[in-house]
Design an enzyme around this catalytic site. Structure first.
Site, PDB file in Angstrom:
ATOM      1  N   ALA A   1       0.740  -1.304   0.095  1.00 40.58           N
ATOM      2  CA  ALA A   1       0.044   0.047  -0.031  1.00 40.58           C
ATOM      3  C   ALA A   1       0.592   1.146  -0.215  1.00 40.58           C
ATOM      4  CB  ALA A   1      -0.969  -0.096   1.127  1.00 40.58           C
TER       5      ALA A   1
ATOM      6  N   ASN B   1       1.854  -4.545   7.578  1.00 37.70           N
ATOM      7  CA  ASN B   1       2.834  -5.175   6.563  1.00 37.70           C
ATOM      8  C   ASN B   1       3.790  -3.969   5.868  1.00 37.70           C
ATOM      9  OD1 ASN B   1       2.746  -8.215   6.225  1.00 37.70           O
ATOM     10  ND2 ASN B   1       0.895  -7.768   5.764  1.00 37.70           N
TER      11      ASN B   1
ATOM     12  N   HIS C   1      -0.621   6.402   5.042  1.00 30.96           N
ATOM     13  CA  HIS C   1       0.830   5.836   5.418  1.00 30.96           C
ATOM     14  C   HIS C   1       1.883   7.028   5.108  1.00 30.96           C
ATOM     15  CE1 HIS C   1      -1.126   1.987   5.833  1.00 30.96           C
ATOM     16  NE2 HIS C   1      -1.315   1.860   4.488  1.00 30.96           N
TER      17      HIS C   1
END
Length: 266
Positions: A123, A189, A218
């Protein structure tokens, strides 16, 4: 046409298969391995490939490239045999590589058997920058802050026995990457990938629960004597699996495309 096998028949596997079918006709799904036989059969029928329920049978006839879309436990169970067979393994569940002994064994196995491990960006992005800066071998500070809706965090081991407030923004975790992946194995992850790419085992992770967000965000902060960077990525949660982002499955397809393409972007 190049053949590809997949491990997993869940939501992300379906995203991956749809991308191949709609946009990458040079690839064809060969086989799928999944513990849930019903899901595997539906997947195989939909994408015109064979469904396999035994790993031994899967490995006998798997394609040269195997894509893992099934979670860290599956990755840890199947990685070494796949690499021993000389195949390329594209990994989505990078959290398994926080186990340094397992990581080193996987690297050695790949090297000895002409196998290959491809850990995709999932991502996030910017792994090329982190790897470039890691070549300086100097001290660096790496922090990744992940913000998700509280519902996507529910069920995480770190929250067991705790009440997560679904109405207000709050920090639910701050600490090292190994502790983060143990406490939030389906959510972070990206923290493991960041630590691996930057070659910084001391990467810090911050997880924020925010009921107002509609994306998984993120933010990576990198500082060293060589360069400073702030990189932020915001992707929509997968409708069928809000713990992950749709771009995670797309990154596996992009990696596959790069493996075979006469031109690649790194």
């Amino acid at each position: 046409m190049s053949l590809v096998s997949v491990i997993g028949a869940g939501s992300l596997a379906n995203v991956f298969a749809n991308v191949l079918h709609d946009f990458l006709p040079e690839f064809k799904l060969h086989s799928v391995l999944a513990r849930n036989q019903e899901k595997a059969q539906v997947f195989a029928s939909k994408y015109n490939c064979s469904a396999v329920f035994s790993f031994e049978d899967f490995l006998k006839n798997a394609a040269p490239v195997v894509v893992e879309l099934a979670g860290g436990a599956a990755l840890k169970e199947y990685t070494l045999p796949i690499l021993k067979s000389g195949r390329t393994l594209i990994c989505l569940s990078s959290g398994a590589f926080t186990d340094d002994a397992f990581k080193q064994e996987a690297i050695c196995t790949a090297a000895k058997n002409n196998g290959r491990i491809c850990i995709v960006n999932g991502a996030i992005g910017g792994l090329d920058f982190l790897q470039t800066c890691a070549l300086q071998r100097g001290a660096s500070e790496v922090v990744i802050e992940t913000t998700k809706s509280p519902k996507s965090l529910l069920g995480a081991p770190a929250l067991e026995g705790k009440t997560l407030d679904l109405t207000k923004k709050m920090v639910v975790f701050e600490g090292g990457v190994q502790e983060a992946i143990k406490g939030f194995p389906k959510n972070i992850n990206v923290g493991v990938i960041t630590a691996l790419a930057s070659e910084n085992p001391h990467t810090k992770v911050k997880i924020v629960s925010d009921p107002e967000v509609h994306s998984n965000t993120h933010k990576i902060i990198y500082r060293s004597a060589l360069a400073d960077a702030v990189m932020e990525f915001s992707g929509k949660p997968d409708p069928a699996n809000p713990k992950s982002s749709t771009t995670a499955a797309l990154s596996a397809a992009a990696c596959l495309k790069n493996l075979y393409s006469p031109i690649s972007f790194w």
